[in-house]
Design an enzyme around this catalytic site. Structure first.
Site, short mmCIF file in Angstrom:
data_model
loop_
_atom_site.label_atom_id
_atom_site.label_comp_id
_atom_site.label_asym_id
_atom_site.label_seq_id
_atom_site.Cartn_x
_atom_site.Cartn_y
_atom_site.Cartn_z
N ASP A 24 -1.34 5.58 -6.00
CA ASP A 24 -1.92 6.65 -6.83
C ASP A 24 -1.05 7.06 -8.00
O ASP A 24 -1.47 7.87 -8.82
CB ASP A 24 -2.19 7.88 -5.96
CG ASP A 24 -0.90 8.58 -5.53
OD1 ASP A 24 -0.07 7.92 -4.87
OD2 ASP A 24 -0.71 9.76 -5.86
N LEU A 75 0.84 -1.19 0.00
CA LEU A 75 0.00 0.00 0.00
C LEU A 75 0.88 1.24 0.00
O LEU A 75 1.71 1.43 0.89
CB LEU A 75 -0.89 -0.03 1.25
CG LEU A 75 -2.10 0.87 1.32
CD1 LEU A 75 -3.08 0.57 0.18
CD2 LEU A 75 -2.81 0.68 2.67
N ASP A 76 0.72 2.06 -1.03
CA ASP A 76 1.41 3.34 -1.05
C ASP A 76 0.86 4.21 0.08
O ASP A 76 -0.25 3.97 0.57
CB ASP A 76 1.19 4.01 -2.41
CG ASP A 76 1.83 5.38 -2.48
OD1 ASP A 76 3.02 5.50 -2.14
OD2 ASP A 76 1.13 6.34 -2.87
N ALA A 77 1.64 5.20 0.47
CA ALA A 77 1.23 6.04 1.60
C ALA A 77 0.55 7.33 1.15
O ALA A 77 -0.66 7.50 1.29
CB ALA A 77 2.45 6.35 2.48
#
Length: 237
Positions: A189, A16-18
Site C-alpha cells: 500500500d 506481500l506487505d502486511a
C-alpha cells in the site's frame, strides 16, 4: 478444472506487505492504543488516537529515509505524544512494551484478505515483507488466519535492512533461492517503501489501495483496489 490459464501465469513469487495490505493496521492500532492508555490510567479519545497516529506515521517515514533509528522510534513516538497532551511522568519504554504486546495480539484482517491469500497460495509462493516491529509482527502472524498460507516472513528489524533499501530485497531473494526476479512482484500500500523498494529491487510493483483511490506514479506497474483484480494481473500475458 482450473479457472485460470496456468500457461499465462506471469509470477511465481509474491512479496506481500502486511499492514494495510492484508492486515487492518488502523483497527489494530486503535485497539492497542486504547488498551495501552487505559493501562496507564489515561483517557482515550479519537483526537488523541489521531494525533498519535500522525506522529507515529511521520517517524516511520523518517525511518525509511534513515533519519531515525528503529530503536529510537519505539519510544520517541510516545515521548512526543505524551508531551503534547501534557503528561510528563510516563515511562516511554514501559508504554511501548505495553502497546506492542497489545498489537501482537491484534490479528484483524482487511475484509477479503484471508480469502485472497488462500487463493493466491494455490499458485504462488507468498512471502510477507514488512518494516514492522518484530514483537508485534511475529505475534500477529503466528495467530493469523493465513499463517499456513505464508511461505516465509521477512521483518526488517530482524534483517538489519528496511524497505525500500535494495539490500532488504537482495536478502530476501538470496534466502528464498530466487534468481529470476522477472517472476516476482511486490504488492503493498506504500509508494515510499513497497513501490520504491520494488523498483530498487528490479521487480514488478502493484499498489493496493484500500480506499479505492488511484494515484499517478511511475513507481507502480499495476494498481488494484480489489484483491480479485490481482488475479487478472497474475494470469495475463
Amino acid at each position: 478444472m482450473n479457472k485460470y490459464d496456468l500457461a499465462k501465469q506471469r509470477f511465481d513469487v509474491v512479496l506481500l506487505d502486511a499492514d494495510e495490505t492484508i492486515f487492518d493496521f488502523k483497527k489494530a492500532e486503535a485497539h492497542s492504543f486504547k488498551l495501552m492508555l487505559e493501562s496507564f490510567g489515561i483517557d482515550y479519545t479519537e483526537e488523541r488516537l489521531a494525533r498519535y497516529s500522525a506522529i507515529n506515521l511521520s517517524l516511520w517515514k523518517a525511518l525509511e529515509r534513515g533519519d531515525v533509528t528503529r530503536e529510537r522510534l519505539k519510544t520517541l513516538r510516545f515521548e512526543q505524544f505524551f508531551s503534547e497532551i501534557g503528561v510528563t511522568d510516563i515511562d516511554a519504554v514501559a508504554v511501548n512494551d505495553c502497546y506492542l504486546t497489545n498489537l501482537s495480539n491484534s490479528t484483524f484482517m482487511i475484509d477479503g484478505a484471508e480469502e485472497f491469500v488462500k487463493e493466491l497460495h494455490k499458485y504462488c509462493r507468498i512471502y510477507l515483507a514488512t518494516n514492522g516491529l518484530t514483537k508485534a509482527q511475529t505475534g500477529r502472524f503466528s495467530q493469523s488466519a493465513v499463517k499456513d498460507d505464508i511461505d516465509g516472513v521477512f521483518i526488517s528489524e530482524q534483517m538489519g535492512f528496511a524497505k525500500p533499501d535494495k539490500a532488504y530485497f537482495d536478502f530476501i531473494f538470496k534466502e528464498i533461492g530466487t534468481e529470476d526476479r522477472s517472476r516476482a512482484i511486490i504488492v503493498g500500500d506504500s509508494l515510499t517503501s513497497d513501490m520504491q523498494g520494488g523498483k530498487n529491487a528490479g521487480i514488478k510493483t502493484c499498489l493496493y489501495s484500500r480506499s479505492g483511490d488511484v494515484v499517478e506514479s511511475d513507481l507502480c506497474d499495476y494498481q488494484i483496489t480489489d484483491y480479485n483484480t490481482f488475479f487478472d494481473i497474475l494470469f495475463s500475458k
